[in-house]
Design an enzyme around this catalytic site. Structure first.
Site, PDB file in Angstrom:
ATOM      1  N   ARG A 231      12.656  19.083   2.525  1.00 24.70           N
ATOM      2  CA  ARG A 231      11.442  19.499   2.949  1.00 24.70           C
ATOM      3  C   ARG A 231      10.640  18.068   2.062  1.00 24.70           C
ATOM      4  O   ARG A 231      10.669  17.813   1.048  1.00 24.70           O
ATOM      5  CB  ARG A 231      10.755  20.753   2.186  1.00 24.70           C
ATOM      6  CG  ARG A 231      11.328  21.938   3.086  1.00 24.70           C
ATOM      7  CD  ARG A 231      10.657  21.977   4.557  1.00 24.70           C
ATOM      8  NE  ARG A 231      11.269  23.139   5.202  1.00 24.70           N
ATOM      9  CZ  ARG A 231      12.295  23.151   6.186  1.00 24.70           C
ATOM     10  NH1 ARG A 231      13.046  22.067   6.247  1.00 24.70           N
ATOM     11  NH2 ARG A 231      12.699  24.205   6.634  1.00 24.70           N
ATOM     12  N   ASP A 255      14.014  12.191   6.146  1.00 25.55           N
ATOM     13  CA  ASP A 255      13.827  13.069   7.645  1.00 25.55           C
ATOM     14  C   ASP A 255      12.699  13.868   7.357  1.00 25.55           C
ATOM     15  O   ASP A 255      12.261  14.534   8.542  1.00 25.55           O
ATOM     16  CB  ASP A 255      15.145  13.873   7.511  1.00 25.55           C
ATOM     17  CG  ASP A 255      15.131  14.282   9.005  1.00 25.55           C
ATOM     18  OD1 ASP A 255      14.961  13.838   9.679  1.00 25.55           O
ATOM     19  OD2 ASP A 255      15.370  15.745   9.106  1.00 25.55           O
ATOM     20  N   GLU A 260       4.004  16.051   7.663  1.00 23.19           N
ATOM     21  CA  GLU A 260       4.689  15.931   8.979  1.00 23.19           C
ATOM     22  C   GLU A 260       4.260  16.942  10.179  1.00 23.19           C
ATOM     23  O   GLU A 260       4.216  16.593  11.179  1.00 23.19           O
ATOM     24  CB  GLU A 260       6.066  16.131   8.892  1.00 23.19           C
ATOM     25  CG  GLU A 260       6.535  17.550   8.641  1.00 23.19           C
ATOM     26  CD  GLU A 260       8.024  17.575   8.424  1.00 23.19           C
ATOM     27  OE1 GLU A 260       8.816  16.899   7.801  1.00 23.19           O
ATOM     28  OE2 GLU A 260       8.733  18.555   9.286  1.00 23.19           O
ATOM     29  N   HIS A 292      12.274  14.695  11.165  1.00 24.77           N
ATOM     30  CA  HIS A 292      13.042  16.105  11.192  1.00 24.77           C
ATOM     31  C   HIS A 292      14.281  16.389  12.098  1.00 24.77           C
ATOM     32  O   HIS A 292      14.064  17.275  12.728  1.00 24.77           O
ATOM     33  CB  HIS A 292      11.932  17.202  11.047  1.00 24.77           C
ATOM     34  CG  HIS A 292      12.176  18.353  10.286  1.00 24.77           C
ATOM     35  ND1 HIS A 292      11.284  18.859   9.287  1.00 24.77           N
ATOM     36  CD2 HIS A 292      13.144  19.350  10.304  1.00 24.77           C
ATOM     37  CE1 HIS A 292      11.807  19.939   8.781  1.00 24.77           C
ATOM     38  NE2 HIS A 292      12.879  20.210   9.176  1.00 24.77           N
TER      39      HIS A 292
HETATM   40  P1  NAI Z   1      20.612  27.164   0.380  1.00 24.74           P
HETATM   41  O1  NAI Z   1      19.667  28.044   0.207  1.00 24.74           O
HETATM   42  O2  NAI Z   1      22.258  27.273   0.708  1.00 24.74           O
HETATM   43  O3  NAI Z   1      20.668  26.270  -1.085  1.00 24.74           O
HETATM   44  C1  NAI Z   1      19.439  25.797  -1.721  1.00 24.74           C
HETATM   45  C2  NAI Z   1      20.117  25.532  -3.206  1.00 24.74           C
HETATM   46  O4  NAI Z   1      18.738  25.188  -3.719  1.00 24.74           O
HETATM   47  C3  NAI Z   1      20.545  26.774  -3.791  1.00 24.74           C
HETATM   48  O5  NAI Z   1      21.667  26.437  -4.500  1.00 24.74           O
HETATM   49  C4  NAI Z   1      19.565  27.097  -4.913  1.00 24.74           C
HETATM   50  O6  NAI Z   1      20.011  27.770  -6.074  1.00 24.74           O
HETATM   51  C5  NAI Z   1      18.949  25.743  -5.072  1.00 24.74           C
HETATM   52  N1  NAI Z   1      17.503  25.886  -5.621  1.00 24.74           N
HETATM   53  C6  NAI Z   1      16.595  26.907  -5.509  1.00 24.74           C
HETATM   54  N2  NAI Z   1      15.618  26.659  -6.239  1.00 24.74           N
HETATM   55  C7  NAI Z   1      15.805  25.192  -7.042  1.00 24.74           C
HETATM   56  C8  NAI Z   1      15.057  24.512  -7.797  1.00 24.74           C
HETATM   57  N3  NAI Z   1      13.926  25.129  -8.332  1.00 24.74           N
HETATM   58  N4  NAI Z   1      15.664  23.524  -8.297  1.00 24.74           N
HETATM   59  C9  NAI Z   1      16.853  23.058  -7.709  1.00 24.74           C
HETATM   60  N5  NAI Z   1      17.631  23.752  -6.937  1.00 24.74           N
HETATM   61  C10 NAI Z   1      17.070  24.938  -6.486  1.00 24.74           C
HETATM   62  O7  NAI Z   1      19.950  26.073   1.302  1.00 24.74           O
HETATM   63  P2  NAI Z   1      20.414  25.093   2.383  1.00 24.74           P
HETATM   64  O8  NAI Z   1      21.075  25.803   3.576  1.00 24.74           O
HETATM   65  O9  NAI Z   1      21.401  24.173   1.602  1.00 24.74           O
HETATM   66  O10 NAI Z   1      19.158  24.141   2.683  1.00 24.74           O
HETATM   67  C11 NAI Z   1      18.679  23.405   1.697  1.00 24.74           C
HETATM   68  C12 NAI Z   1      17.150  22.990   2.218  1.00 24.74           C
HETATM   69  O11 NAI Z   1      17.485  22.118   3.592  1.00 24.74           O
HETATM   70  C13 NAI Z   1      16.203  24.268   2.815  1.00 24.74           C
HETATM   71  O12 NAI Z   1      15.696  24.712   1.973  1.00 24.74           O
HETATM   72  C14 NAI Z   1      15.571  23.471   4.057  1.00 24.74           C
HETATM   73  O13 NAI Z   1      14.405  23.082   3.448  1.00 24.74           O
HETATM   74  C15 NAI Z   1      16.374  22.146   4.129  1.00 24.74           C
HETATM   75  N6  NAI Z   1      16.810  21.999   5.763  1.00 24.74           N
HETATM   76  C16 NAI Z   1      16.257  20.863   6.346  1.00 24.74           C
HETATM   77  C17 NAI Z   1      16.804  20.748   7.764  1.00 24.74           C
HETATM   78  C18 NAI Z   1      16.307  19.626   8.287  1.00 24.74           C
HETATM   79  O14 NAI Z   1      16.336  19.294   9.675  1.00 24.74           O
HETATM   80  N7  NAI Z   1      15.731  18.519   7.823  1.00 24.74           N
HETATM   81  C19 NAI Z   1      17.602  21.689   8.409  1.00 24.74           C
HETATM   82  C20 NAI Z   1      17.774  22.853   7.548  1.00 24.74           C
HETATM   83  C21 NAI Z   1      17.251  22.926   6.327  1.00 24.74           C
END
Ligand code: NAI
Length: 345
Positions: A231, A255, A260, A292
């Site tokens: 993000r 990305d 954005e 994105h």
């Molecule tokens: P997920 O929920 O599986 O993993 C997120 C990880 O971040 C977890 O291990 C969590 O413990 C950790 N986390 C939470 N708070 C934290 C902090 N303060 N410091 C460090 N780590 C922390 O999520 P997933 O599916 O891996 O997605 C990650 C991110 O990717 C999403 O939040 C979303 O913002 C982004 N995303 C971007 C996309 C794009 O098209 N560019 C598409 C899908 C997701």
């Protein structure tokens, strides 16, 4: 017939949703516009509203949705930082797609990284003009370099596996480290100090906003490459630009961008971009921006449509019980207490 108002609808959304929705008693009304206070009226008469990452679902918008009798807000994304989940509690059920293709995002992160450090974007433009010079295209090997991964959830773990395939050293930081994962977890400061490449895969929250700012950049290695497919708000873009101008940051692969919402996903060519900061970043030779796009694979689009349709049907056909519901108390279906007959409220 379940009526769904669909905001920020693109051609690729329509194709995948019509495919899955047609199999059920659902009617989609597709709107190009994003959901916000000015456009919420379009949802009148709908049972469900379907939104993406740059729709702005504020408390005011939720109040209107509630007034119009909208029962469920279905996000076509995993992240939900654009929704006031607390304001929605007790009024509109919020569902999301927890994972549609973590591979799509992790692979895009690596694609950006390789493009940047091997100057593929420059080489592509050169050879199209029959310029076969290699001058200025020197890259570096990923093998043996240290990558610092922030956030080791679904996407971060897949990115780590990809990096392992390249023979990179991996260190990671996560607020909730995975147990028995074989990942070397370190504190953030150590990650900043040791990493040649830093890739962001954590959600945007109050704690993570501007995680990469002037102070953090100050601790990083000279020439560090920063990859952000998570993000935009995770990075203070002003500080990033300064780090690039100071020659501290070697390259940035973005990305996502904090501002954005009114820019990405649209064709702005031929227009003057009002965002000075983004223009300046894009003008830098060592910055690559995609808008994105990391999620955008056919596999992911099909999964998004299938899960979203299932989420909505589940609410209307399963006595209000929603798959993949989010509520402010738990923020996550896995931890939701579902105090009222398996419902969040
Ligand atoms: P997920 O929920 O599986 O993993 C997120 C990880 O971040 C977890 O291990 C969590 O413990 C950790 N986390 C939470 N708070 C934290 C902090 N303060 N410091 C460090 N780590 C922390 O999520 P997933 O599916 O891996 O997605 C990650 C991110 O990717 C999403 O939040 C979303 O913002 C982004 N995303 C971007 C996309 C794009 O098209 N560019 C598409 C899908 C997701």
């Amino acid at each position: 017939m379940i009526k769904v108002a669909f905001y920020d609808a693109k051609e690729y959304d329509k194709a995948s949703f019509e495919k899955y929705g047609a199999q059920h008693d659902m009617q989609f009304r597709f709107f190009d516009t994003k959901l916000n206070e000015d456009t919420v009226d379009l949802s009148k008469g709908s049972d469900a509203v379907c939104v993406f990452v740059n729709d702005s679902v504020t408390a005011e918008v939720i109040e209107k949705l509630y007034e119009y009798g909208v029962k469920i807000l279905a996000l076509r994304s995993a992240g939900y930082n654009n929704v006031d989940v607390k304001a929605a509690f007790g009024k509109v059920h919020v569902v999301h797609v927890p994972a549609y293709s973590p591979y799509a995002v992790a692979e895009h992160a690596m694609a950006l990284l390789l493009t940047s450090i091997r100057r593929i974007h420059k080489a592509y433009n050169r050879t199209r003009e029959f310029n076969f010079s290699l001058s200025g295209l020197t890259g570096f090997d990923l093998h043996g370099k240290t990558v610092g991964v922030i956030g080791t959830g679904k996407i971060g773990r897949i990115f780590i596996d990809i990096c392992r395939g390249f023979g990179m050293k991996i260190i990671a930081y996560d607020a909730f480290p995975a147990e028995n994962s074989g990942i070397e977890y370190v504190e953030l400061d150590e990650l900043f100090q040791r990493s040649d490449i830093i890739s962001l895969h954590c959600p945007l929250t109050e704690q993570t906003r501007h995680l990469i700012g002037e102070k953090a950049i100050g601790k990083m290695k000279k020439g560090v490459v920063i990859v952000n497919t998570s993000r935009g708000g995770l990075i203070d873009a002003e500080a990033l630009l300064k780090g690039i101008k100071d020659r501290k940051i070697g390259a940035a692969c973005l990305d996502v961008y904090e501002e954005e919402a009114d820019i990405f996903f649209e064709d702005r060519s031929g227009h003057i971009l009002d965002d000075e900061l983004l223009s300046r970043l894009i003008s830098m030779p060592n910055v690559i921006v995609t808008s994105h796009q990391a999620f955008l694979t056919e596999d992911a689009l099909n999964n998004i449509a299938e899960t979203t349709v299932r989420n909505i049907l589940s609410y209307f056909e399963n006595d209000g019980i929603c798959d993949n519901e989010l509520c402010y108390r738990c923020g996550n279906i896995d931890k939701c207490r579902k105090e009222r007959q398996e419902r969040c409220f």
